[in-house]
Design a protein around this motif. Structure first.
Motif, short mmCIF file in Angstrom:
data_model
loop_
_atom_site.label_atom_id
_atom_site.label_comp_id
_atom_site.label_asym_id
_atom_site.label_seq_id
_atom_site.Cartn_x
_atom_site.Cartn_y
_atom_site.Cartn_z
N GLU A 142 0.82 -1.22 0.00
CA GLU A 142 0.00 0.00 0.00
C GLU A 142 0.85 1.28 0.00
O GLU A 142 0.36 2.35 -0.31
CB GLU A 142 -0.98 -0.01 1.19
CG GLU A 142 -0.36 0.06 2.57
CD GLU A 142 0.15 -1.28 3.11
OE1 GLU A 142 0.19 -2.26 2.33
OE2 GLU A 142 0.51 -1.33 4.30
N LEU A 143 2.14 1.14 0.33
CA LEU A 143 3.01 2.33 0.34
C LEU A 143 3.84 2.46 -0.94
O LEU A 143 4.47 3.49 -1.18
CB LEU A 143 3.94 2.29 1.56
CG LEU A 143 3.26 2.37 2.93
CD1 LEU A 143 4.28 2.23 4.05
CD2 LEU A 143 2.51 3.69 3.08
N ILE A 144 3.82 1.41 -1.76
CA ILE A 144 4.62 1.45 -2.99
C ILE A 144 4.09 2.54 -3.92
O ILE A 144 2.89 2.62 -4.17
CB ILE A 144 4.61 0.07 -3.70
CG1 ILE A 144 5.43 -0.93 -2.88
CG2 ILE A 144 5.17 0.18 -5.12
CD1 ILE A 144 5.47 -2.33 -3.44
N GLY A 145 5.00 3.39 -4.38
CA GLY A 145 4.63 4.45 -5.31
C GLY A 145 3.86 5.59 -4.66
O GLY A 145 3.38 6.49 -5.36
N SER A 146 3.75 5.57 -3.33
CA SER A 146 2.93 6.57 -2.63
C SER A 146 3.72 7.81 -2.25
O SER A 146 3.13 8.85 -1.95
CB SER A 146 2.37 5.94 -1.34
OG SER A 146 3.43 5.73 -0.41
N GLY A 147 5.05 7.69 -2.20
CA GLY A 147 5.85 8.80 -1.70
C GLY A 147 5.84 8.88 -0.18
O GLY A 147 6.48 9.73 0.41
N GLY A 177 11.65 -1.11 1.49
CA GLY A 177 11.29 -0.26 0.37
C GLY A 177 9.84 0.13 0.42
O GLY A 177 9.07 -0.38 1.24
N ALA A 178 9.45 1.06 -0.45
CA ALA A 178 8.13 1.66 -0.62
C ALA A 178 8.17 3.10 -0.13
O ALA A 178 8.39 3.35 1.07
CB ALA A 178 7.03 0.87 0.09
N GLY A 179 8.02 3.99 -1.06
CA GLY A 179 7.93 5.41 -0.74
C GLY A 179 9.24 6.07 -0.35
O GLY A 179 9.26 7.25 0.02
N ILE A 180 10.35 5.35 -0.43
CA ILE A 180 11.64 5.93 -0.05
C ILE A 180 12.07 6.94 -1.12
O ILE A 180 12.13 6.60 -2.31
CB ILE A 180 12.73 4.84 0.08
CG1 ILE A 180 12.34 3.77 1.10
CG2 ILE A 180 14.10 5.48 0.39
CD1 ILE A 180 12.43 4.16 2.53
N THR A 181 12.36 8.16 -0.72
CA THR A 181 12.74 9.19 -1.68
C THR A 181 13.93 10.02 -1.20
O THR A 181 14.88 10.24 -1.95
CB THR A 181 11.54 10.17 -1.93
OG1 THR A 181 10.39 9.39 -2.30
CG2 THR A 181 11.86 11.16 -3.03
#
Ligand code: G3P
Length: 220
Positions: A142-147, A177-181
Motif C-alpha cells: 500500500e506504500l509502494i509508489g505513494s511517496g 522499500g516503498a515510498g523511499i525518496t
C-alpha cells in the motif's frame, strides 16, 4: 556499505536508452559517494547496461526453470549470459508461489547469482529468510509508489522484519522499500536495522534524477 537498489520497473523514464542513461548516473553516484548501487532494469535492457557500467545489474524477476521448453520464462542462465549478477524475486508486482520462490533462489544460487526476495510483512519476511536468499526486502504494497516512506509510516514492519530474518538466518541481509525518496527516509531505514533500500518512483519520476539520488545519499 549502504546498499541502494534502484528498481527501474517499466517506467518510460527508465526504459531503453533512458535506462542506460539512468544506470550511468547510478554508477557515478556509486563512485562519488560511499554507497553500493544496484540497478534493476527490464530484462531486454540488461545486456546493454551491463556492458556499459561496472555496478551490479539485477533482473526484476527470474523463473526457477532450466533449459528446455519453457516459452516466455526468464532463466537464471540467460540473465547471467546477459551480464546480470542477481535478481529480485517475488516483487509485489510479480508475485510467485512459495515453491516457485524457492526454485528461483536455487536456480540463481547454482549459477552464483545474488537474490533479493521481496516480502510484504513480518510473517512473509520470516518465511523468505528460511529459504536463505542473499537479502529479504520488505515492502508494504500500500506504500509502494505513494511517496510515503515505509521507514517513517510503518517502522514496525521494518524493525520486525529485521528481527525475524536475523532470528531465522543471521547471514541474510534486510532491505526495506516503498515510498523511499529522501535522505531522511534512507537514514530512518538504516536506523531501523536495514542494510539499505529498494526504491523506484522517488528517483525515476524526479525532474532531475541525479539530484534526487544525491539528495538520497547525502541526506542519510
Ligand atoms: O521495488 C521498489 C518498489 O516497489 C518501491 O517503489 O516507487 O515506492 O519506491 P517506490
Amino acid at each position: 556499505m549502504t546498499l541502494i537498489v534502484l528498481n527501474f520497473k517499466t517506467y518510460r523514464e527508465s526504459t531503453g536508452e533512458e535506462a542506460l542513461r539512468l544506470a550511468k548516473i547510478c554508477e557515478d553516484i556509486s563512485k562519488d559517494y560511499s554507497v553500493q548501487m544496484v540497478v534493476v532494469p527490464q530484462v531486454a535492457d540488461i545486456h546493454a547496461i551491463s556492458m556499459a557500467v561496472k555496478i551490479p545489474v539485477y533482473a526484476q524477476h527470474v523463473d526457477g526453470v532450466g533449459y528446455g521448453g519453457f516459452t516466455g520464462h526468464v532463466t537464471a542462465a540467460s540473465l547471467k549470459a546477459a551480464g546480470a549478477s542477481g535478481s529480485l524475486i517475488n516483487h509485489s508486482e510479480r508475485r510467485l508461489k512459495l515453491a516457485e520462490i524457492e526454485a528461483s533462489i536455487l536456480a540463481c544460487r547454482s549459477l552464483g547469482l545474488k537474490t533479493i526476495v521481496c516480502t510484504n510483512n513480518v510473517a512473509t519476511s520470516r518465511a523468505a529468510a528460511a529459504l536463505q536468499p542473499d537479502f529479504v526486502a520488505v515492502e508494504p504494497p500500500e506504500l509502494i509508489g505513494s511517496g510515503i516512506p515505509v521507514s517513517k509510516a510503518d517502522p514496525e514492519v521494518v524493525r520486525g522484519s529485521v528481527a525475524a530474518v536475523k532470528d531465522i538466518a543471521p547471514g541474510v541481509g534486510v532491505l526495506c522499500g516503498a515510498g523511499i525518496t529522501h535522505g531522511e527516509d534512507l537514514r530512518a531505514a538504516l536506523e531501523l536495522g536495514s542494510e539499505g533500500v529498494l526504491l523506484a518512483s522517488g528517483i525515476i519520476k524526479a525532474k532531475n534524477q541525479r539530484k534526487a539520488l544525491e539528495d538520497l545519499v547525502t541526506g542519510a
